[in-house]
Design an enzyme around this catalytic site. Structure first.
Site: not given
Ligand code: VGL
Ligand code: ZN
Length: 193
Positions: A13, A51, A53, A59, A74, A99, A106, A134, A138
C-alpha cells in the site's frame, strides 16, 4: 542477508493517500520509497498490494477517528489517491494485488480475498519480505497472514511507517510480529552499499 530465488518482496500500500497530502497520511510515509526502490530489483519475485475501495466502503466515516473502522475516504478505486506514490519504482514485471474491494468488509491484509497466497506458492516462494504502509495496519495484517499460511516472514523495518495512533502502535506492531515469528532486517542488509 542473502536473497534466495524462493524469496519474494511484498510491498504494501505505498499509495498517494497514505502519504503527505493524501487523505489518510501516514507520518513520513513517502520515505519508504527510497529503501524499497533500492531492494526491489534484488528479488526474483515482487508483489505490490494496493488498497482499492469502492466509494461506499464500510471503513469510510465523515468524522473519522483515524483508528480501525473509522477512516476518511481513501484509496477509492481509480482515483489519484489510490495510485502508487510517484517516487515508488514499480517494475513492469510486478504483480499488483488489489484488496478491500468488498464494500461491506475491511481488508487490511494483502491475502484477504485475493490470490496472493496461490501466486506465491505457484512460484515456489517460501519466504516473504514485507514492507510499506502502514506498519500497524496493512503491513501487520499481511505479515501475520503470511506466517499463518506457512511462509517465513522478514520485515524490512526501515521500509515501513506507521499511522501510530495512539503513539507507540507502530512499535507494538513490530513486537506482535516478533512474537508471532517474524524476523527483521534493514534495506541496507539486502544490497551492497
Ligand atoms: C490502511 C487504514 C485503512 C493501510 C488501509 O494500508 O495500512 N490503513 N486502510
Ligand atoms: Zn483502506
Amino acid at each position: 542477508m542473502t536473497i534466495e530465488p524462493t524469496d519474494a518482496l511484498i510491498v504494501v500500500d505505498v499509495q498517494n493517500d497514505f502519504c503527505p497530502g493524501g487523505a489518510l497520511p501516514v507520518p513520513d510515509g513517502w520515505r519508504v520509497a527510497s529503501p524499497i526502490n533500492k531492494i526491489v530489483i534484488g528479488f526474483d519475485h515482487y508483489f505490490f498490494t494496493r488498497d482499492w475501495h469502492p466509494f461506499d466502503h464500510c471503513s469510510f466515516s465523515d468524522e473519522p477517528e483515524f483508528i480501525d473502522g473509522s477512516w476518511p475516504e481513501h484509496c477509492m478505486e481509480d482515483s489519484p489517491g489510490a495510485e502508487f506514490l510517484g517516487d515508488l519504482h514499480v517494475p513492469s514485471e510486478a504483480t499488483v494485488i488489489s484488496k478491500g474491494m468488498d464494500p461491506d468488509k475491511e481488508a487490511y491484509s494483502g491475502f484477504q480475498d485475493t490470490d496472493l497466497a496461490d501466486r506465491l506458492r505457484a512460484r515456489g516462494v517460501r519466504r516473504v519480505f514485507v514492507c510499506g504502509l502502514a506498519t500497524d495496519y496493512c503491513v501487520k495484517a499481511t505479515a501475520l497472514d503470511a506466517l499463518r499460511l506457512g511462509f517465513a516472514v522478514v520485515i524490512v523495518k526501515d521500509a515501513c511507517r506507521a499511522v501510530d495512533n495512539p503513539a507507540g502502535s507502530g512499535d507494538a506492531a513490530f513486537e506482535e510480529l516478533k512474537n508471532a515469528g517474524a524476523a527483521f532486517c534493514k534495506s541496507g542488509d539486502l544490497v551492497d552499499e
